[in-house]
Write a protein that holds these residues in place. Structure first.
Motif, PDB file in Angstrom:
ATOM      1  N   ALA A   1       0.832  -1.204   0.000  1.00 50.41           N
ATOM      2  CA  ALA A   1       0.000   0.000   0.000  1.00 50.41           C
ATOM      3  C   ALA A   1       0.867   1.254   0.000  1.00 50.41           C
ATOM      4  CB  ALA A   1      -0.931  -0.008   1.209  1.00 50.41           C
ATOM      5  N   LYS A   2       1.924   1.249   0.789  1.00 45.14           N
ATOM      6  CA  LYS A   2       2.817   2.408   0.876  1.00 45.14           C
ATOM      7  C   LYS A   2       3.484   2.696  -0.471  1.00 45.14           C
ATOM      8  CE  LYS A   2       5.086   5.439   3.394  1.00 45.14           C
ATOM      9  NZ  LYS A   2       4.380   6.602   3.887  1.00 45.14           N
ATOM     10  N   SER A   3       3.899   1.645  -1.158  1.00 46.28           N
ATOM     11  CA  SER A   3       4.630   1.820  -2.417  1.00 46.28           C
ATOM     12  C   SER A   3       3.722   1.812  -3.639  1.00 46.28           C
ATOM     13  CB  SER A   3       5.664   0.705  -2.563  1.00 46.28           C
ATOM     14  OG  SER A   3       5.019  -0.549  -2.681  1.00 46.28           O
ATOM     15  N   ARG A   4       2.457   1.505  -3.419  1.00 47.57           N
ATOM     16  CA  ARG A   4       1.453   1.425  -4.487  1.00 47.57           C
ATOM     17  C   ARG A   4       1.728   0.308  -5.485  1.00 47.57           C
ATOM     18  NH1 ARG A   4       1.278   7.815  -5.169  1.00 47.57           N
ATOM     19  NH2 ARG A   4       0.092   8.285  -3.303  1.00 47.57           N
ATOM     20  N   HIS A   5       2.420  -0.737  -5.020  1.00 52.48           N
ATOM     21  CA  HIS A   5       2.591  -1.921  -5.855  1.00 52.48           C
ATOM     22  C   HIS A   5       1.304  -2.736  -5.810  1.00 52.48           C
ATOM     23  CE1 HIS A   5       6.983  -1.218  -5.378  1.00 52.48           C
ATOM     24  NE2 HIS A   5       6.968  -1.623  -6.626  1.00 52.48           N
ATOM     25  N   ARG A   6       0.928  -3.305  -6.929  1.00 48.64           N
ATOM     26  CA  ARG A   6      -0.271  -4.142  -6.983  1.00 48.64           C
ATOM     27  C   ARG A   6       0.069  -5.619  -6.888  1.00 48.64           C
ATOM     28  NH1 ARG A   6      -4.062  -1.111 -11.420  1.00 48.64           N
ATOM     29  NH2 ARG A   6      -4.199   0.838 -10.254  1.00 48.64           N
ATOM     30  N   LYS A   7       1.310  -5.961  -7.182  1.00 47.16           N
ATOM     31  CA  LYS A   7       1.731  -7.358  -7.164  1.00 47.16           C
ATOM     32  C   LYS A   7       2.904  -7.525  -6.204  1.00 47.16           C
ATOM     33  CE  LYS A   7       0.449  -8.209 -11.943  1.00 47.16           C
ATOM     34  NZ  LYS A   7       0.957  -8.585 -13.269  1.00 47.16           N
ATOM     35  N   ALA A   8       2.836  -8.573  -5.390  1.00 45.75           N
ATOM     36  CA  ALA A   8       3.900  -8.832  -4.415  1.00 45.75           C
ATOM     37  C   ALA A   8       5.243  -9.061  -5.102  1.00 45.75           C
ATOM     38  CB  ALA A   8       3.534 -10.027  -3.549  1.00 45.75           C
ATOM     39  N   GLU A   9       5.233  -9.711  -6.267  1.00 42.15           N
ATOM     40  CA  GLU A   9       6.509  -9.984  -6.938  1.00 42.15           C
ATOM     41  C   GLU A   9       7.215  -8.703  -7.373  1.00 42.15           C
ATOM     42  OE1 GLU A   9       3.233 -11.001 -10.017  1.00 42.15           O
ATOM     43  OE2 GLU A   9       3.594 -11.420  -7.909  1.00 42.15           O
TER      44      GLU A   9
ATOM     45  N   LEU B   1       7.141  -5.923  -5.566  1.00 46.68           N
ATOM     46  CA  LEU B   1       7.650  -5.351  -4.329  1.00 46.68           C
ATOM     47  C   LEU B   1       8.933  -6.046  -3.884  1.00 46.68           C
ATOM     48  CD1 LEU B   1       7.170  -3.448  -1.878  1.00 46.68           C
ATOM     49  CD2 LEU B   1       5.877  -5.317  -0.855  1.00 46.68           C
ATOM     50  N   ARG B   2       9.087  -7.305  -4.212  1.00 43.88           N
ATOM     51  CA  ARG B   2      10.231  -8.096  -3.745  1.00 43.88           C
ATOM     52  C   ARG B   2      11.580  -7.472  -4.053  1.00 43.88           C
ATOM     53  NH1 ARG B   2       9.259 -14.164  -5.441  1.00 43.88           N
ATOM     54  NH2 ARG B   2       8.221 -13.017  -7.067  1.00 43.88           N
ATOM     55  N   ARG B   3      11.717  -6.828  -5.193  1.00 41.09           N
ATOM     56  CA  ARG B   3      13.023  -6.272  -5.554  1.00 41.09           C
ATOM     57  C   ARG B   3      13.421  -5.099  -4.661  1.00 41.09           C
ATOM     58  NH1 ARG B   3      11.523  -3.490 -11.286  1.00 41.09           N
ATOM     59  NH2 ARG B   3       9.442  -3.017 -10.583  1.00 41.09           N
ATOM     60  N   TYR B   4      12.456  -4.528  -3.946  1.00 41.25           N
ATOM     61  CA  TYR B   4      12.752  -3.401  -3.062  1.00 41.25           C
ATOM     62  C   TYR B   4      13.093  -3.840  -1.644  1.00 41.25           C
ATOM     63  CZ  TYR B   4      11.044  -0.347  -6.688  1.00 41.25           C
ATOM     64  OH  TYR B   4      10.887   0.318  -7.865  1.00 41.25           O
ATOM     65  N   TYR B   5      12.727  -5.038  -1.275  1.00 40.18           N
ATOM     66  CA  TYR B   5      12.935  -5.490   0.096  1.00 40.18           C
ATOM     67  C   TYR B   5      14.250  -6.246   0.178  1.00 40.18           C
ATOM     68  CZ  TYR B   5      12.352  -7.755   4.573  1.00 40.18           C
ATOM     69  OH  TYR B   5      12.552  -8.191   5.852  1.00 40.18           O
ATOM     70  N   LYS B   6      15.220  -5.651   0.834  1.00 41.29           N
ATOM     71  CA  LYS B   6      16.541  -6.247   1.003  1.00 41.29           C
ATOM     72  C   LYS B   6      16.853  -6.316   2.493  1.00 41.29           C
ATOM     73  CE  LYS B   6      17.491  -5.962  -3.464  1.00 41.29           C
ATOM     74  NZ  LYS B   6      16.791  -6.914  -4.246  1.00 41.29           N
ATOM     75  N   PRO B   7      16.453  -7.407   3.166  1.00 35.23           N
ATOM     76  CA  PRO B   7      16.696  -7.481   4.610  1.00 35.23           C
ATOM     77  C   PRO B   7      18.195  -7.477   4.922  1.00 35.23           C
ATOM     78  CG  PRO B   7      15.895  -9.582   3.772  1.00 35.23           C
ATOM     79  CD  PRO B   7      15.834  -8.612   2.645  1.00 35.23           C
TER      80      PRO B   7
END
Length: 100
Positions: A62-70, A72-78
């Motif tokens: 919701a924060k990034s306005r992505h509609r698909k989880a896949e 969003l994955r490229r932005y999440y780098k734990p």
């Protein structure tokens, strides 16, 4: 200057992408102009911190306005520390491995 739909009657100025980029660079630069953070790095950082703080998948989407989880994955780098915390033995209810 446009009106913000969340604050009726209050006119708020909007920054252009270039203005926001220049302000962020100026605020974070260490060796002069062009050495600070860029907006894309900030986006990665915000989404990673949300994930590390335990946000559900839907919240960063919701924060990034992505509609698909896949997407969003490229932005999440734990971070390595976040991965250690996730798999560490100090979590409640987790048994220690047997000692031989």
């Amino acid at each position: 200057m446009g009106r913000d739909r969340h604050a009726p009657g209050l006119a708020l100025a909007r920054l252009s992408y270039d203005q926001a980029r220049d302000l962020l660079d100026a605020a974070t630069a260490v060796d002069g102009p062009g050495t600070g953070w860029d907006l894309h790095e900030l986006r990665h950082s915000v989404l990673t911190h949300l994930g590390e703080a335990g946000a559900s998948l839907l919240e960063p989407m919701a924060k990034s306005r992505h509609r698909k989880a896949e997407n969003l994955r490229r932005y999440y780098k734990p971070s390595p520390q976040a991965m250690r915390d996730l798999t560490g033995g100090d979590r409640p209810g987790r048994r220690s491995p047997p000692v031989n």
